[in-house]
Design a protein around this motif. Structure first.
Motif, short mmCIF file in Angstrom:
data_model
loop_
_atom_site.label_atom_id
_atom_site.label_comp_id
_atom_site.label_asym_id
_atom_site.label_seq_id
_atom_site.Cartn_x
_atom_site.Cartn_y
_atom_site.Cartn_z
N PHE A 1 42.52 36.95 40.94
CA PHE A 1 41.34 37.74 41.31
C PHE A 1 40.71 38.38 40.07
N ARG A 2 41.57 38.91 39.21
CA ARG A 2 41.10 39.52 37.96
C ARG A 2 40.37 38.49 37.11
N ALA A 3 40.97 37.32 36.96
CA ALA A 3 40.35 36.27 36.14
C ALA A 3 38.97 35.90 36.69
N LEU A 4 38.87 35.72 37.99
CA LEU A 4 37.58 35.36 38.60
C LEU A 4 36.56 36.49 38.43
N THR A 5 36.99 37.69 38.65
CA THR A 5 36.08 38.84 38.59
C THR A 5 35.57 39.11 37.18
N LEU A 6 36.45 38.92 36.20
CA LEU A 6 36.09 39.23 34.81
C LEU A 6 35.64 37.99 34.04
N SER A 7 35.43 36.87 34.74
CA SER A 7 35.00 35.62 34.11
C SER A 7 35.97 35.15 33.03
#
Length: 163
Positions: free
Chosen positions: A95-101
């Motif tokens: 989720f973090r990776a997706l949210t922070l690109s």
């Protein structure tokens, strides 16, 4: 009430509430020790539920900042013998990776739980929305992602009418 006294209470609801209270107030290095102690409770369903709530609360507050990586690594070590909790931490990292690109793998998203897929389907990452609209685990996930994708396309068409 001392954390060592909590398991002595025969009522799992009292222990659960006490664990949540203590987990909500724990700081720094004591957090790992407390999570480990909670996970020693004989009622594993209750203990893991308390830790799951804690992980979700802490991850939601940390995922966008620089402290997340170190915290997630420490929590992964504390929960390594509890597959569901370890999976939730991996999903918070995705989720973090997706949210922070940040870099992420589409297959990781497709293999993730309904919880994460629905959370991502309500987001704005166009690539993730496209993947979930096509191949999300449930009809609800596919529909939610499809709606998000359509909203994104509509908002882009207002900016650039040629889209």
């Amino acid at each position: 009430m001392n954390v060592h006294d909590i398991p002595r209470n025969p009522d799992e609801h009292v222990r659960f509430a006490s664990y949540l209270d203590k987990l909500g107030r724990v700081a720094g290095p004591d957090e790992i020790d407390l999570v480990s102690r909670v996970l020693e409770d004989p009622d594993q369903t209750m203990a893991q539920s308390a830790v799951l709530r804690h992980l979700d609360r802490r991850a939601a507050g940390l995922y966008s900042g620089p402290l997340y990586e170190e915290w997630a690594q420490a929590m992964t070590r504390a929960t390594i013998d509890h597959p569901f909790l370890a999976q939730r931490l991996r999903e918070w990292s995705l989720f973090r990776a997706l949210t922070l690109s940040l870099p992420w793998e589409p297959n990781d998203l497709l293999m993730s739980s309904n919880w994460l897929q629905l959370k991502i389907a309500a987001g704005t990452d166009v690539e993730a929305l496209g993947i979930l609209a096509e191949a999300g685990r449930t009809k609800r996930i596919r529909n939610t992602a499809g709606i998000g994708l359509n909203h994104h396309r509509e908002s882009r068409s207002h900016i650039d009418p040629q889209l």
